[in-house]
Enzyme design. Structure first.
Site, PDB file in Angstrom:
ATOM      1  N   ASP A 203       0.835  -1.207   0.000  1.00  0.00           N
ATOM      2  CA  ASP A 203       0.000   0.000   0.000  1.00  0.00           C
ATOM      3  C   ASP A 203       0.861   1.245   0.000  1.00  0.00           C
ATOM      4  O   ASP A 203       2.028   1.222   0.427  1.00  0.00           O
ATOM      5  CB  ASP A 203      -0.889   0.030   1.250  1.00  0.00           C
ATOM      6  CG  ASP A 203      -2.146  -0.806   1.093  1.00  0.00           C
ATOM      7  OD1 ASP A 203      -2.436  -1.232  -0.028  1.00  0.00           O
ATOM      8  OD2 ASP A 203      -2.823  -1.020   2.119  1.00  0.00           O
ATOM      9  N   LYS A 225      -3.790   3.116  -3.195  1.00  0.00           N
ATOM     10  CA  LYS A 225      -5.123   3.694  -3.413  1.00  0.00           C
ATOM     11  C   LYS A 225      -4.994   5.186  -3.096  1.00  0.00           C
ATOM     12  O   LYS A 225      -5.117   5.604  -1.958  1.00  0.00           O
ATOM     13  CB  LYS A 225      -6.155   3.028  -2.513  1.00  0.00           C
ATOM     14  CG  LYS A 225      -6.467   1.583  -2.878  1.00  0.00           C
ATOM     15  CD  LYS A 225      -7.576   1.049  -1.985  1.00  0.00           C
ATOM     16  CE  LYS A 225      -8.010  -0.344  -2.409  1.00  0.00           C
ATOM     17  NZ  LYS A 225      -6.973  -1.338  -2.159  1.00  0.00           N
TER      18      LYS A 225
END
Length: 435
Positions: A203, A225
Site C-alpha cells: 500500500d 489507493k
C-alpha cells in the site's frame, strides 16, 4: 572451581520438563529467571522468606511452589538444577556447598566463580534459541554476551541472518500491518516475513522505506489507493494474492496501520480462504492511536477521557452509505479519532455541533504522522473545516476531537516545537526517526 578457571564452560541445553528445580531467593534475579524455567516445564520450588509481587503471583497461580522460609540443608535433595539468588550470603554459601556435595548443577547470582553452571544470555526467534556465553582473560563478560545475543536474535528476526535460499515459511500469504509510516514501527514478525517474501504487494501508506531493503529478486507490486487518483482495484489485489500464492510463492500484503482497521484485510483473508490458501495475519500499530501519540496527544487521560472511538470519515454524515451514528457520537464525552476524513471534516464537524457537541471542542489534525514530514494543525470544532482548507492539510491525516487535544506537555513527544503550532514537525530530522 578455581582450578578450572582457564577452561571454557561446556555449552549444553538442559531438558527440565517435570524435573525438580530449586530457586533460593525470591528477589529480582528470581523474577527474571523464573519465567524461562516455568516455560521449560520444570517442577520448581522457591525457598525464600519473601518475594517480589511478580514472584508471589507465580506462586499464587500455581506455577511454582513457595516455601516461605530461609534455606535449610537438604533443600536440594533430588534436585537436578539450582539457582541460588538470595541476598543472604551465608545461605548462598550453604546452598552452593550442598549443590557441590549432591552434584547438582548450580548457578549463583552473587558469585559466578563459585558456581558450577552459568546462565547464558538467551534470546528466541521462531523456534530457535540463541544462548551466548563470553569469557575473557579476566573472567566472564555478561554485557558482551547480551550484546552478541541481541545482534544475532535481531538478525534472525529481520531476516538478515537467513540463508540466501533457506525458506522458513511455507508458500502462502501474510497480511502484514506495517504501522503508521515510520519503518521502525513495524512489528518484528512483520519485518521478518517481509525479508522472506518472494512477492510484496504494498500500500501507499505502508512503511515504504522498507521496500528498498528487499533483495533484487523480490517482486514489488504497487497497490496504492491514492485519494481521487490512481488505484489498484480491490478485486485485482485479491486476484494477485491468489495467483502468486498458487504459484508457490511467499507473498506479503504490506498494509499501512493494522490490516483490520479500515484496511480491508478481512476481505482479502476471505478471498484467500475461498481458494484454500493459507493466510497469516500480523497485526500492526494502528495510526488511530500511534499518530496522536507521536504528536503529543493521549487518546485517553485520567480525569479527561475514559474512552476513545475510532471512526472512518470517508463518507459525509448525510451520505446514504454512511453507517455512523453521528448523533450518538456527539453525546460521547471521550475522544473521537477520525481516519480518512480530511475532505469531509467540514460536514462532520457541522453534524457533531448540530447534535449537541460544543463548538469550542479542541481538534487536532496530524498529517503524515510518525514520519519526518509530520505536522500538526490545531483548531476547534467550529473552525476545523476552514482551518483544514487554509492550511492545505492533505491525506494521510488523523483527526482527533476532544479535550485530550489540550492535554500534554509544552512540546510534542520527541520534537523541538511547541504543541499547537501548525508548522511542519520534525522536518529537520532524517526520515525514519520517531516523532
Amino acid at each position: 572451581m578455581a582450578e578450572h578457571d582457564d577452561h571454557p564452560a561446556y555449552p549444553v541445553g538442559l531438558r527440565l520438563n517435570g524435573r525438580r528445580v530449586v530457586v533460593v531467593g525470591g528477589g529480582q534475579v528470581a523474577q527474571r529467571r523464573l519465567p524461562a524455567l516455568i516455560a521449560a516445564g520444570a517442577d520448581i520450588t522457591l525457598v525464600s522468606p519473601s518475594a517480589t509481587p511478580s514472584v508471589e503471583a507465580m506462586a499464587d497461580t500455581g506455577e511454582i511452589r513457595w516455601e516461605r522460609r530461609r534455606y535449610q540443608d537438604g533443600d536440594l535433595t533430588d534436585t537436578w538444577y539450582a539457582l541460588v539468588a538470595s541476598s543472604d550470603a551465608e545461605a548462598n554459601d550453604a546452598a552452593s556447598a550442598e549443590a557441590e556435595r549432591t552434584r547438582t548443577w548450580c548457578v549463583r547470582s552473587d558469585d559466578a566463580e563459585a558456581a558450577t553452571a552459568w546462565t547464558p544470555a538467551t534470546g528466541r526467534s521462531e523456534g530457535i534459541t540463541v544462548a551466548v556465553l563470553t569469557t575473557t582473560s579476566q573472567g566472564r563478560d555478561p554485557r558482551h554476551s547480551a550484546a552478541v545475543r541481541d545482534a544475532i536474535v535481531e538478525g534472525l528476526r529481520d531476516g538478515t541472518l537467513a540463508a540466501p535460499h533457506h525458506r522458513t515459511r511455507a508458500p502462502g500469504v501474510a497480511l502484514v500491518g506495517g504501522g503508521p509510516g515510520d519503518p521502525d514501527l513495524i512489528t518484528v514478525r512483520g519485518r521478518r516475513l517481509l525479508a522472506e517474501a518472494d512477492v510484496v504487494i504494498a500500500d501507499r501508506l505502508g512503511p515504504r522505506d522498507l521496500l528498498d531493503e528487499l533483495p533484487p529478486h523480490v517482486e514489488v507490486i504497487d497497490a496504492a489507493k491514492i485519494p481521487y487518483g490512481r488505484y489498484m482495484a480491490q478485486e485485482a489485489i485479491n486476484q494477485a494474492l491468489i495467483d502468486h500464492a498458487k504459484a508457490g510463492r511467499s507473498v506479503v500484503r504490506l498494509k499501512g496501520g493494522d490490516p483490520f482497521v479500515f484496511g480491508r484485510g478481512m476481505e482479502e483473508a476471505q478471498a484467500l480462504a475461498a481458494e484454500g490458501i493459507a493466510c497469516t495475519v500480523v497485526p500492526g500499530i494502528s495510526s488511530s492511536i500511534s499518530v496522536p501519540g507521536a504528536a503529543g496527544i493521549p487518546v485517553t487521560h485520567r480525569g479527561v477521557a475514559h474512552e476513545f472511538t475510532v471512526v472512518s470519515g470517508h463518507v459525509a454524515p448525510d451520505d446514504p452509505r454512511s453507517l455512523v451514528d453521528w448523533k450518538a457520537l456527539a453525546r460521547l464525552r471521550g475522544t473521537l479519532v477520525l481516519l480518512m476524513a480530511v475532505d469531509k471534516i467540514g460536514p462532520i464537524s457541522q453534524a457533531l455541533i448540530a447534535h449537541g457537541k460544543s463548538p469550542d471542542t479542541p481538534v487536532a489534525l496530524v498529517q503524515e504522522g510518525t514520519t519526518a514530514a509530520q505536522r500538526r494543525v490545531d483548531a476547534t470544532l467550529a473552525d476545523v473545516g476552514e482551518r483544514a482548507v487554509a492550511e492545505e492539510v492533505r491525506p494521510p491525516a488523523v483527526i482527533v476531537i476532544g479535550d485530550v487535544v489540550a492535554v500534554g506537555t509544552d512540546r510534542p513527544v520527541g520534537t523541538d516545537r511547541p504543541v499547537g503550532t501548525d508548522r511542519p514537525v520534525g522536518t529537520d530530522r532524517p526520515a525514519g526517526t520517531e516523532d
